[in-house]
Motif scaffolding. Structure first.
Motif, mmCIF file in Angstrom:
data_model
loop_
_atom_site.group_PDB
_atom_site.id
_atom_site.type_symbol
_atom_site.label_atom_id
_atom_site.label_comp_id
_atom_site.label_asym_id
_atom_site.label_seq_id
_atom_site.Cartn_x
_atom_site.Cartn_y
_atom_site.Cartn_z
ATOM 1 N N ASN A 256 0.823 -1.214 0.000
ATOM 2 C CA ASN A 256 0.000 0.000 0.000
ATOM 3 C C ASN A 256 0.855 1.260 0.000
ATOM 4 N N ILE A 257 1.961 1.239 0.751
ATOM 5 C CA ILE A 257 2.853 2.404 0.780
ATOM 6 C C ILE A 257 3.451 2.649 -0.602
ATOM 7 N N CYS A 258 3.878 1.576 -1.279
ATOM 8 C CA CYS A 258 4.425 1.727 -2.642
ATOM 9 C C CYS A 258 3.371 2.266 -3.597
ATOM 10 N N LEU A 259 2.136 1.763 -3.468
ATOM 11 C CA LEU A 259 1.053 2.239 -4.336
ATOM 12 C C LEU A 259 0.800 3.724 -4.121
ATOM 13 N N LEU A 260 0.684 4.137 -2.861
ATOM 14 C CA LEU A 260 0.407 5.545 -2.563
ATOM 15 C C LEU A 260 1.579 6.439 -2.978
ATOM 16 N N ALA A 261 2.808 5.966 -2.781
ATOM 17 C CA ALA A 261 3.974 6.757 -3.191
ATOM 18 C C ALA A 261 4.005 6.924 -4.705
ATOM 19 N N GLY A 262 3.698 5.849 -5.444
ATOM 20 C CA GLY A 262 3.661 5.957 -6.899
ATOM 21 C C GLY A 262 2.601 6.927 -7.375
ATOM 22 N N ILE A 263 1.451 6.937 -6.691
ATOM 23 C CA ILE A 263 0.376 7.864 -7.058
ATOM 24 C C ILE A 263 0.787 9.311 -6.776
ATOM 25 N N LEU A 264 1.378 9.538 -5.596
ATOM 26 C CA LEU A 264 1.765 10.901 -5.227
ATOM 27 C C LEU A 264 2.865 11.454 -6.132
ATOM 28 N N LEU A 265 3.713 10.581 -6.672
ATOM 29 C CA LEU A 265 4.844 11.024 -7.493
ATOM 30 C C LEU A 265 4.561 10.906 -8.991
ATOM 31 N N PHE A 266 3.401 10.415 -9.368
ATOM 32 C CA PHE A 266 3.095 10.173 -10.769
ATOM 33 C C PHE A 266 3.042 11.511 -11.540
ATOM 34 N N ARG A 274 4.627 21.133 -3.157
ATOM 35 C CA ARG A 274 5.487 20.750 -2.044
ATOM 36 C C ARG A 274 4.745 20.002 -0.936
ATOM 37 N N ILE A 275 3.425 20.046 -0.928
ATOM 38 C CA ILE A 275 2.666 19.305 0.077
ATOM 39 C C ILE A 275 2.895 17.810 -0.062
ATOM 40 N N VAL A 276 3.393 17.398 -1.242
ATOM 41 C CA VAL A 276 3.682 15.980 -1.473
ATOM 42 C C VAL A 276 4.750 15.474 -0.505
ATOM 43 N N VAL A 277 5.713 16.315 -0.164
ATOM 44 C CA VAL A 277 6.841 15.889 0.667
ATOM 45 C C VAL A 277 6.383 15.419 2.044
ATOM 46 N N PRO A 278 5.615 16.217 2.821
ATOM 47 C CA PRO A 278 5.178 15.712 4.139
ATOM 48 C C PRO A 278 4.237 14.511 4.036
ATOM 49 N N VAL A 279 3.424 14.456 2.986
ATOM 50 C CA VAL A 279 2.532 13.299 2.828
ATOM 51 C C VAL A 279 3.349 12.026 2.618
ATOM 52 N N LEU A 280 4.393 12.118 1.779
ATOM 53 C CA LEU A 280 5.276 10.968 1.580
ATOM 54 C C LEU A 280 5.959 10.556 2.884
ATOM 55 N N ALA A 281 6.349 11.544 3.681
ATOM 56 C CA ALA A 281 7.024 11.245 4.947
ATOM 57 C C ALA A 281 6.093 10.543 5.940
ATOM 58 N N LEU A 282 4.782 10.758 5.807
ATOM 59 C CA LEU A 282 3.822 10.154 6.725
ATOM 60 C C LEU A 282 3.397 8.747 6.321
ATOM 61 N N PHE A 298 -5.698 5.289 5.019
ATOM 62 C CA PHE A 298 -5.433 4.898 3.630
ATOM 63 C C PHE A 298 -6.298 5.709 2.665
ATOM 64 N N VAL A 299 -7.562 5.868 3.002
ATOM 65 C CA VAL A 299 -8.465 6.654 2.149
ATOM 66 C C VAL A 299 -7.999 8.104 2.076
ATOM 67 N N ILE A 300 -7.562 8.664 3.206
ATOM 68 C CA ILE A 300 -7.077 10.052 3.218
ATOM 69 C C ILE A 300 -5.849 10.198 2.317
ATOM 70 N N PHE A 301 -4.913 9.245 2.429
ATOM 71 C CA PHE A 301 -3.725 9.289 1.563
ATOM 72 C C PHE A 301 -4.110 9.160 0.092
ATOM 73 N N MET A 302 -5.084 8.293 -0.206
ATOM 74 C CA MET A 302 -5.518 8.121 -1.587
ATOM 75 C C MET A 302 -6.151 9.406 -2.119
ATOM 76 N N ILE A 303 -6.968 10.059 -1.298
ATOM 77 C CA ILE A 303 -7.566 11.334 -1.703
ATOM 78 C C ILE A 303 -6.484 12.374 -1.954
ATOM 79 N N ALA A 304 -5.455 12.388 -1.088
ATOM 80 C CA ALA A 304 -4.344 13.330 -1.276
ATOM 81 C C ALA A 304 -3.637 13.066 -2.594
ATOM 82 N N GLY A 305 -3.462 11.792 -2.954
ATOM 83 C CA GLY A 305 -2.824 11.467 -4.228
ATOM 84 C C GLY A 305 -3.643 11.919 -5.413
#
Length: 645
Positions: A256-266, A274-282, A298-305
C-alpha cells in the motif's frame, strides 16, 4: 551599547537542506537491491496464490467460516449473535427455524438479550458476559463436532427446541442445493484471482519496460506485494510457510505504501506541489495502524494522491504528460467505483436473508475487488507505456455513459416498481403480483433511448469538447467563410480546426491533385509521399484509414454531393504518440467532409464568377474610354485594371 553589539555580531549561517524538484531514477547499487526485492515479490505473487488456492481445495472443514454460525445450521447476525438471519442445511429447515428467531438459551443456560460478535461492543447492549461467548464458541469457531441443544424464540413469542450436531455438513448441504460442490464453496471468496494473470502481466511490463524508472517500478512492486499478501496467498504464508501473520500484514502495508507513493509522485517523480513531501514522509505510519483507523488513513492518503494529480493536470499544458495524468485518473475512477461496489457487497452480504443471496454477493464482491485493482493498473499501465494516450477522453466519456445510463435506468426501474407496489398495496392490500415489475421494466425500456441521448450529449460536451467543436462548429464555419473568404483562408481555417479537434501532428489539403496547404509538415514531403503512395486518392468515404501508413493514415475525400468528384482531399497524420485518431474522430471527419467539399466548390465558383465579372467590368470600362476619346478627339487613356489599381 548592547543593541550596537548584538547588531554587529555575525551568527553562523545554517544551510537548510534543499529539496530536489523530483525523485531521481534508480541507479546502481540501489537498482540491484531493488531488482532482488522485485524478483522475490514476483516469486511470492506467483507461488502464493497457487499454493493458497490448492490449500483451500485440499483442506476441508473451514467452509463454515464464510457464514457466521453455519456450523450449527444457522446464520447469525454479527451485531447480535442471538438473532438468526436465516437457516442453512436440512436440519434447521426441518426444525422450522425462520429468519428473525432469537436464541434465548444454549444447553439450557439462558443468554443475554444482545451478544455482539466483538466483545468491545458488548458494554451497554444487554451486558453480554464471558459465559455468553463461551456458549457461542462451538457454534462460531469450534473445530470438533459436538451435540448442542438450542432454545429459540420466534418473533410471535413461540419457543422451540433445536437439537443439532455441529459441523460442516450444514453449509455443504446448502451449497449442494444450489448446485455448488464443497470444494468450490471453499474458494467462493477468491474469485478476484481471475484478475491476477492480467495484474502480473501489467506488473512485468511496468518494471521491464524501463527498469531505472522509479515510478513504474514502485507501482509494479506494489502490485506484486498486494497479490503476495492478500488471500489466497495469505493462507499459504500462514498455514504452509508458517510465517507469522504480523509479517505478511507488513508485506501488505508495504504494498500500500508503494502504491500511494507511486500515485503521489506520478508520472515523473515530481515533488511539486510541495505538500507531497510531508505526505510521503507520513506514509510509513501505515505499518503501525490497524482496523478502521488504518482504512481511514489509507483513504485520506488516496484522496491526497488524487488531489495532487488534479493539481498537476491543471498546471500541465496540452501534451503527452497531460494525457498520462488523464489515463491515471481514469484508472483511479474505475478503482474507486469497483472498490465501492465490492465494499457495498461485503456490507450487504451480512444483512441478506438467504443462502443464495449471500453467496451471490460473496462472488460479486470478489470479482469487483479484483476489477478495482485491474482498472487502477490498466490506467497506470497505459499512461506509463504511452500507449494510445490520446484515447483517454473517448474511454472516459464512454465509461461515464455506461455508468450513468446503468444508474439512471436502474433508478427508474426501482422507483417505478416500488411506487406501483405501494399503490397496489394501498388500494388492494396485496403487492405480491408481477404487474408492477413488468410495467417498471417496460417503462425503463422505453426511456433508455432518451436517457442515453441526454447522457451521451452531456459526456461529450464534458470530456470531448474538441471533438464536439470539430463536428458541430466546423460546418457552420465553412458555411460562413464560403461567401466572403478566399480559398486559402477557407482551407487554413479548416486545417486549424482539424488539428485542434483530433490533435494530430500534421495535416494537409489537396485541391485538383495538388498540395494546396499544409500544417506541421513541408509541402515537399507531402509531394514525396504522394509520389510514393499509389492509390492514395481513393474516393470511398467508408474506407478512409490506412493503418500501415505512418505519414497520412487518414485520407478523406471532400465530395460535395452524391455522384460528384471530390473537390480535394484532407490528409490527416498520426497523433504525437504515433497512434491513429479514434473511431469517433474518424466518424466526425467523415461527417464534415461533405460541408467542406461544398464550401470549396462554392468558393471556386464564386471566385471564378468574380473574376469574370471583373473582366467584364474592365472590358466595358475600356470600351467606354475609347468611345469618349473618339468623341472628344483626345488620345485614349489606359484603363486601370483591378489588379494594377
Amino acid at each position: 551599547m548592547a543593541t550596537r553589539f548584538w547588531g554587529t555580531l555575525q551568527w553562523p549561517a545554517l544551510a537548510l537542506p534543499r529539496i530536489p524538484e523530483r525523485i531521481p531514477d534508480l541507479r546502481r547499487p540501489w537498482s540491484n537491491i531493488f531488482e532482488l526485492l522485485w524478483f522475490a515479490a514476483l516469486a511470492l505473487a506467483i507461488v502464493g496464490p497457487i499454493a493458497g488456492t490448492w490449500y483451500r481445495f485440499t483442506t476441508q472443514g473451514e467452509n463454515s467460516a464464510l457464514m457466521l454460525g453455519s456450523r450449527a445450521g444457522l446464520v447469525l447476525s454479527q451485531d447480535d449473535l442471538t438473532k438468526v438471519r436465516f437457516a442453512v442445511g436440512a436440519d434447521a429447515k426441518k426444525a422450522g427455524i425462520e429468519p428473525g428467531d432469537k436464541i434465548v438459551a444454549i444447553e439450557g443456560i439462558p443468554i443475554s438479550q444482545v451478544v455482539p460478535l466483538d466483545p468491545k461492543y458488548a458494554v451497554g447492549k444487554g451486558h453480554a458476559t464471558d459465559t455468553d461467548y463461551a456458549l457461542f464458541s462451538p457454534i462460531i469457531e469450534g473445530n470438533q463436532p459436538i451435540d448442542l441443544s438450542l432454545t429459540l424464540k420466534s418473533p410471535s413469542g413461540e419457543v422451540s427446541e433445536y437439537q443439532v450436531r455441529t459441523g460442516e455438513q450444514h453449509i455443504e448441504h446448502a451449497a449442494r442445493s444450489v448446485g455448488m460442490s464443497p470444494a468450490m464453496l471453499s474458494v467462493v471468496d477468491l474469485f478476484h484471482i481471475l484478475t491476477y494473470p492480467f495484474l502480473l502481466f501489467a506488473a512485468w511490463l511496468l518494471h521491464r519496460r524501463k527498469r531505472e524508472d522509479l515510478i513504474s517500478s514502485v507501482l509494479s512492486l506494489a502490485v506484486l506485494l498486494t497479490i503476495g499478501s492478500e488471500q489466497p496467498s495469505a493462507s499459504f504464508l500462514s498455514f504452509v510457510a508458517d510465517i507469522p501473520e504480523s509479517w505478511h500484514r507488513h508485506i501488505y502495508d508495504l504494498g500500500n505504501i508503494c502504491l500511494l507513493a507511486g500515485i503521489l509522485l506520478f508520472p515523473f517523480g515530481q515533488l511539486r506541489p510541495r505538500i507531497v513531501v510531508p505526505v510521503l514522509a507520513l506514509l510509513p505510519m501505515l505499518f503501525f495502524l490497524h482496523g478502521d483507523f488504518y482504512r481511514a488513513c489509507f483513504v485520506i492518503f488516496m484522496i491526497a494522491g488524487v488531489m495532487t494529480m488534479l493539481v498537476r493536470l491543471r498546471r500541465t499544458p496540452p501534451s503527452a504528460a497531460r494525457q498520462q495524468i488523464k489515463w491515471a485518473l481514469f484508472g483511479f475512477s474505475g478503482y474507486s467505483l469497483f472498490l465501492s461496489v465490492a465494499l457495498t457487497c461485503d456490507m450487504m452480504k451480512l444483512t441478506v436473508g438467504s443462502f443464495g443471496s449471500q453467496l451471490t454477493l460473496e462472488i460479486f464482491a470478489g470479482l469487483t475487488f479484483g476489477l478495482a485493482f485491474l482498472f487502477l493498473q490498466l490506467g497506470l499501465l497505459i499512461a506509463l507505456m504511452r500507449f494510445r494516450l490520446y484515447d483517454a477522453e473517448v474511454v472516459i466519456s464512454r465509461s461515464a455513459n455506461f455508468a450513468l445510463i446503468t444508474l439512471a435506468v436502474a433508478a427508474v426501474f426501482a422507483a417505478t416498481a416500488d411506487g406501483l407496489k405501494q399503490v397496489v398495496l394501498n388500494y388492494y392490500g396485496n403487492s405480491s403480483g408481477t404487474g408492477p415489475v413488468v410495467f417498471a421494466a417496460a417503462l425503463a425500456t422505453v426511456l433508455i433511448n432518451p436517457i442515453q441521448e441526454r447522457i451521451q450529449k452531456w459526456s461529450e460536451n464534458r470530456f470531448q469538447k474538441a471533438l464536439v467543436i470539430l463536428r458541430d462548429d466546423l460546418p457552420d464555419t465553412v458555411r460562413d467563410l464560403r461567401e466572403t473568404s478566399s480559398l486559402a483562408e477557407l482551407i487554413e481555417a479548416v486545417l486549424g480546426q482539424i488539428m485542434k479537434g483530433v490533435r494530430t501532428t500534421h495535416v494537409a489539403a489537396t485541391i485538383d491533385q495538388g498540395v494546396f496547404r499544409t500544417r506541421g509538415i513541408a509541402k515537399e514531403k507531402v509531394e514525396e509521399w504522394k509520389a510514393s503512395t499509389p492509390g492514395w486518392d481513393k474516393t470511398d468515404l467508408k474506407d478512409i484509414c490506412e493503418a500501415k501508413d505512418k505519414i497520412f493514415p487518414l485520407r478523406i475525400p471532400l465530395i460535395p454531393g452524391e455522384g460528384e468528384e471530390p473537390a480535394g482531399f484532407l490528409l490527416v497524420g498520426p497523433r504525437p504518440d504515433g497512434s491513429i485518431v479514434s473511431k469517433d474522430e474518424q466518424k466526425a471527419l467523415k461527417e464534415v467532409a461533405e460541408p467542406i467539399g461544398r464550401a470549396i466548390r462554392t468558393v471556386v465558383k464564386r471566385v471564378a464568377y468574380e473574376r469574370r465579372l471583373e473582366s467584364m467590368i474592365e472590358s466595358n470600362a475600356r470600351r467606354l474610354n475609347e468611345l469618349e476619346a473618339k468623341l472628344s478627339g483626345s488620345p485614349i487613356a489606359a484603363v486601370p485594371t483591378s489588379r494594377s489599381a
